[in-house]
Design a protein around this motif. Structure first.
Motif, mmCIF file in Angstrom:
data_model
loop_
_atom_site.group_PDB
_atom_site.id
_atom_site.type_symbol
_atom_site.label_atom_id
_atom_site.label_comp_id
_atom_site.label_asym_id
_atom_site.label_seq_id
_atom_site.Cartn_x
_atom_site.Cartn_y
_atom_site.Cartn_z
ATOM 1 N N ALA A 9 0.818 -1.214 0.000
ATOM 2 C CA ALA A 9 0.000 0.000 0.000
ATOM 3 C C ALA A 9 0.853 1.265 0.000
ATOM 4 O O ALA A 9 0.375 2.326 -0.404
ATOM 5 N N THR A 10 2.109 1.175 0.429
ATOM 6 C CA THR A 10 2.972 2.356 0.517
ATOM 7 C C THR A 10 4.159 2.286 -0.440
ATOM 8 O O THR A 10 5.159 2.967 -0.235
ATOM 9 N N LEU A 11 4.061 1.470 -1.491
ATOM 10 C CA LEU A 11 5.153 1.375 -2.465
ATOM 11 C C LEU A 11 5.385 2.720 -3.137
ATOM 12 O O LEU A 11 4.433 3.353 -3.594
ATOM 13 N N PRO A 12 6.631 3.149 -3.224
ATOM 14 C CA PRO A 12 6.919 4.352 -4.014
ATOM 15 C C PRO A 12 6.599 4.097 -5.486
ATOM 16 O O PRO A 12 6.697 2.963 -5.968
ATOM 17 N N GLU A 13 6.230 5.125 -6.207
ATOM 18 C CA GLU A 13 5.877 4.987 -7.619
ATOM 19 C C GLU A 13 7.044 4.470 -8.456
ATOM 20 O O GLU A 13 6.844 3.881 -9.500
ATOM 21 N N SER A 14 8.268 4.683 -8.001
ATOM 22 C CA SER A 14 9.439 4.303 -8.789
ATOM 23 C C SER A 14 9.824 2.831 -8.621
ATOM 24 O O SER A 14 10.842 2.404 -9.134
ATOM 25 N N THR A 15 9.015 2.046 -7.904
ATOM 26 C CA THR A 15 9.330 0.634 -7.693
ATOM 27 C C THR A 15 8.294 -0.258 -8.363
ATOM 28 O O THR A 15 7.176 0.161 -8.626
ATOM 29 N N SER A 16 8.697 -1.499 -8.613
ATOM 30 C CA SER A 16 7.785 -2.432 -9.265
ATOM 31 C C SER A 16 7.288 -3.515 -8.317
ATOM 32 O O SER A 16 6.540 -4.382 -8.716
ATOM 33 N N GLY A 17 7.700 -3.494 -7.073
ATOM 34 C CA GLY A 17 7.293 -4.492 -6.096
ATOM 35 C C GLY A 17 8.265 -4.508 -4.931
ATOM 36 O O GLY A 17 9.041 -3.567 -4.750
ATOM 37 N N PHE A 18 8.233 -5.593 -4.157
ATOM 38 C CA PHE A 18 9.120 -5.697 -3.013
ATOM 39 C C PHE A 18 9.399 -7.160 -2.716
ATOM 40 O O PHE A 18 8.710 -8.048 -3.203
ATOM 41 N N ALA A 19 10.425 -7.388 -1.914
ATOM 42 C CA ALA A 19 10.776 -8.738 -1.469
ATOM 43 C C ALA A 19 11.139 -8.669 0.007
ATOM 44 O O ALA A 19 11.766 -7.706 0.452
ATOM 45 N N THR A 20 10.746 -9.680 0.767
ATOM 46 C CA THR A 20 11.126 -9.755 2.174
ATOM 47 C C THR A 20 12.555 -10.277 2.256
ATOM 48 O O THR A 20 12.851 -11.361 1.782
ATOM 49 N N VAL A 21 13.438 -9.480 2.848
ATOM 50 C CA VAL A 21 14.844 -9.889 2.946
ATOM 51 C C VAL A 21 15.218 -10.356 4.351
ATOM 52 O O VAL A 21 16.254 -10.994 4.532
ATOM 53 N N GLU A 22 14.372 -10.053 5.329
ATOM 54 C CA GLU A 22 14.628 -10.519 6.689
ATOM 55 C C GLU A 22 13.306 -10.632 7.431
ATOM 56 O O GLU A 22 12.440 -9.770 7.293
ATOM 57 N N LEU A 23 13.154 -11.703 8.222
ATOM 58 C CA LEU A 23 11.955 -11.897 9.021
ATOM 59 C C LEU A 23 12.364 -12.475 10.368
ATOM 60 O O LEU A 23 13.032 -13.503 10.423
ATOM 61 N N LYS A 24 11.993 -11.780 11.437
ATOM 62 C CA LYS A 24 12.262 -12.248 12.798
ATOM 63 C C LYS A 24 10.933 -12.570 13.459
ATOM 64 O O LYS A 24 9.986 -11.794 13.373
ATOM 65 N N THR A 25 10.872 -13.703 14.133
ATOM 66 C CA THR A 25 9.640 -14.145 14.780
ATOM 67 C C THR A 25 9.905 -14.454 16.246
ATOM 68 O O THR A 25 10.855 -15.165 16.566
ATOM 69 N N ASN A 26 9.066 -13.923 17.112
ATOM 70 C CA ASN A 26 9.115 -14.237 18.541
ATOM 71 C C ASN A 26 7.734 -14.722 18.959
ATOM 72 O O ASN A 26 6.775 -13.951 18.948
ATOM 73 N N ILE A 27 7.637 -15.994 19.306
ATOM 74 C CA ILE A 27 6.379 -16.561 19.786
ATOM 75 C C ILE A 27 6.445 -16.591 21.302
ATOM 76 O O ILE A 27 7.343 -17.193 21.877
ATOM 77 N N VAL A 28 5.485 -15.931 21.947
ATOM 78 C CA VAL A 28 5.532 -15.801 23.400
ATOM 79 C C VAL A 28 4.480 -16.631 24.118
ATOM 80 O O VAL A 28 4.539 -16.767 25.340
ATOM 81 N N LYS A 29 3.516 -17.173 23.377
ATOM 82 C CA LYS A 29 2.459 -17.956 24.013
ATOM 83 C C LYS A 29 1.871 -18.919 22.995
ATOM 84 O O LYS A 29 1.719 -18.580 21.822
ATOM 85 N N ASP A 30 1.538 -20.131 23.440
ATOM 86 C CA ASP A 30 0.866 -21.096 22.572
ATOM 87 C C ASP A 30 -0.585 -20.684 22.362
ATOM 88 O O ASP A 30 -1.206 -20.055 23.220
ATOM 89 N N LEU A 31 -1.123 -21.078 21.219
ATOM 90 C CA LEU A 31 -2.529 -20.839 20.909
ATOM 91 C C LEU A 31 -3.270 -22.162 20.826
ATOM 92 O O LEU A 31 -2.713 -23.162 20.374
ATOM 93 N N PRO A 32 -4.546 -22.185 21.233
ATOM 94 C CA PRO A 32 -5.345 -23.394 21.034
ATOM 95 C C PRO A 32 -5.653 -23.558 19.540
ATOM 96 O O PRO A 32 -5.480 -22.640 18.743
ATOM 97 N N PHE A 33 -6.133 -24.708 19.163
ATOM 98 C CA PHE A 33 -6.452 -24.972 17.762
ATOM 99 C C PHE A 33 -7.730 -24.285 17.298
ATOM 100 O O PHE A 33 -8.013 -24.252 16.115
#
Length: 101
Positions: A9-33
């Motif tokens: 939604a916030t892509l600059p007009e001069s770009t054609s898309g994006f790629a995720t280059v880094e992802l950090k995940t911290n899970i702090v609690k289990d969830l039920p199903f």
């Protein structure tokens, strides 16, 4: 996904898309199903090449269960036709899935 929609939604007009280059995940609690979750995403920083986003996931009781941080790299613009096609395709998928951006 929330960070991806925010980046798109916030892509600059001069770009054609994006790629995720880094992802950090911290899970702090289990969830039920069963049950539902709520996610909020916000942009931490942005320049002409990258955006950094953070997303927090909460359970039905409003308790944080996970936190994500990702870095998105903008892809270089390669012509108006490819940009129009990319945006049309993403908008079409969003419409078909009934999502809101």
């Amino acid at each position: 996904t929330s960070c991806g929609y925010g980046t798109y939604a916030t892509l600059p007009e001069s770009t054609s898309g994006f790629a995720t280059v880094e992802l950090k995940t911290n899970i702090v609690k289990d969830l039920p199903f069963v049950g539902s979750v709520h996610c909020t995403a916000s942009k931490l920083s942005s320049d002409e090449y990258f955006q950094v986003w953070v997303a927090d996931v909460f359970d039905e009781d409003g308790v944080k269960v996970a936190s994500f941080q990702c870095t998105q790299k903008f892809l270089q613009y390669r012509g108006s036709a490819s940009l129009r096609m990319y945006r049309w395709l993403v908008n079409r998928v969003v419409m078909l899935l009934g999502l809101r951006m």
